[in-house]
Design a protein around this motif. Sequence first.
Motif, mmCIF file in Angstrom:
data_model
loop_
_atom_site.group_PDB
_atom_site.id
_atom_site.type_symbol
_atom_site.label_atom_id
_atom_site.label_comp_id
_atom_site.label_asym_id
_atom_site.label_seq_id
_atom_site.Cartn_x
_atom_site.Cartn_y
_atom_site.Cartn_z
ATOM 1 N N ARG A 21 2.654 5.924 -0.244
ATOM 2 C CA ARG A 21 2.371 4.500 -0.422
ATOM 3 C C ARG A 21 1.651 4.259 -1.744
ATOM 4 O O ARG A 21 1.956 3.319 -2.465
ATOM 5 N N GLY A 121 5.542 -4.275 -3.756
ATOM 6 C CA GLY A 121 5.575 -3.049 -4.545
ATOM 7 C C GLY A 121 5.153 -3.348 -5.962
ATOM 8 O O GLY A 121 5.495 -4.402 -6.516
ATOM 9 N N TRP A 149 3.160 -1.107 -1.598
ATOM 10 C CA TRP A 149 2.916 0.192 -2.226
ATOM 11 C C TRP A 149 2.625 0.017 -3.724
ATOM 12 O O TRP A 149 2.895 -1.044 -4.299
ATOM 13 N N TRP A 175 -2.477 9.906 -0.391
ATOM 14 C CA TRP A 175 -1.942 9.590 -1.717
ATOM 15 C C TRP A 175 -1.122 10.772 -2.227
ATOM 16 O O TRP A 175 -1.307 11.912 -1.807
#
Length: 427
Positions: A21, A121, A149, A175
């Motif tokens: 993400r 995004g 994300w 991450w």
Amino acid sequence: MMNELYTPRKHQAEIEARLARFSVLVCHRRFGKTALSINRLIRAARETHRPDWRGAYIAPLYKQAKTVVWDELKKYCGLGRDDCTVKFHETELRADFENGARIRLFGAENPDSLRGIYLDGVIFDEVAQMPHKVWSQVIRPALSDRRGWAVFIGTPQGKNALYKLWEEGRRDPDWFTAMYRASETGIIEAEELAAAGREMSPEEFEQEFECSFTAAIRGAYFGNLMGEAEKAGRITDVAPDPSLPVHTAWDLGMSDSTSIWFVQARPGGTFAVIDYYEACGEGLDHYAKVLDEKGYKYGAHIAPHDIRVRELGTGKSRLEIARGLGIRFDIAPNIPVQDGINAVRSILPSCWFDATQCGPGIESLRHYRRAFNERMNDFGSRPVHDWTSHAVDAFRYFAVGFRRPGGPRPMKSVNDYDPFGRRHERR
């Protein structure tokens, strides 16, 4: 859905398979960061089931976004092809997809202009040139209700927003972080890299092609050496060896900070720097308690020569006070600062640092520097006295004051093998 106009290279394909993400990608120049990132946005826009999907590509400057990214976005969307259904809005740098999704380009020079939008995004390009608050205060909240994300891409330019995100990402298991150096990817031919190395300063080359966060610090005494330590994996997890004594080296402040390094001399001429402690405004009894609480089996305690000076209030020297607390100090020789700096340079290639326990001390070694005189366009002859000084002074006293039992301190380079039984590899 793969874009037939974009064929990812080996490392780009590896990244695409591992993106989380939130992802931080530190890449050398000419790696292909822009193409990778644009196609990440395009693929997400085309594959979404949301009719109101929104994506953003944020460059440091709006002008940069228009100059560098806009034409690339149009190319990979298929502008000029008969089957292109994307509509482009030049005045807003916006691409509208047939399914209702949109991608828009922004500049980070005016963070407030980004407030009030929502995003699914986002790509941050050249994060090192942006204020960190663009992410933390503006874009992160814009992703929250959509579970959006973000991908951060860039090449280091010292320790700034990109470095902060890199360090945060490495500590967070959710991450994805990756670093790609030119010497490792093979994207740039060896001959071209060698030519660039001849034409650029070592600091510039390390920053642009080898992704060094420390090489760009102007006048840094140990920047390159600490960069080499990190590249070689010597800033990692270093477990104490209970069979060996732990030696300490101190810089004793009066009204300011006192710094202590904890070091083990290992077989083969290496040093395991296992711990670091710093505090301000405390008496020697505080530090004696810290030593007790850490529970190491101690060897030598090394202090600067001015520990012998008697204090006006008590008539005693700190050397005598420390002895009364059970700490018997060896006194480091009083030699010129520059000679001490050279001594630190000579032992750094033999040192392994625990990245967690020694974090603040490591940062001090990286940033310790000479002052730059803008008017004279040259560096001064003495180091800047700032937050880095106490940690480096303590390490300097270790470098000049420690002697291995039975002989002088060796000046050997670190062995190729890992003598410390590291607990695990860092990403």
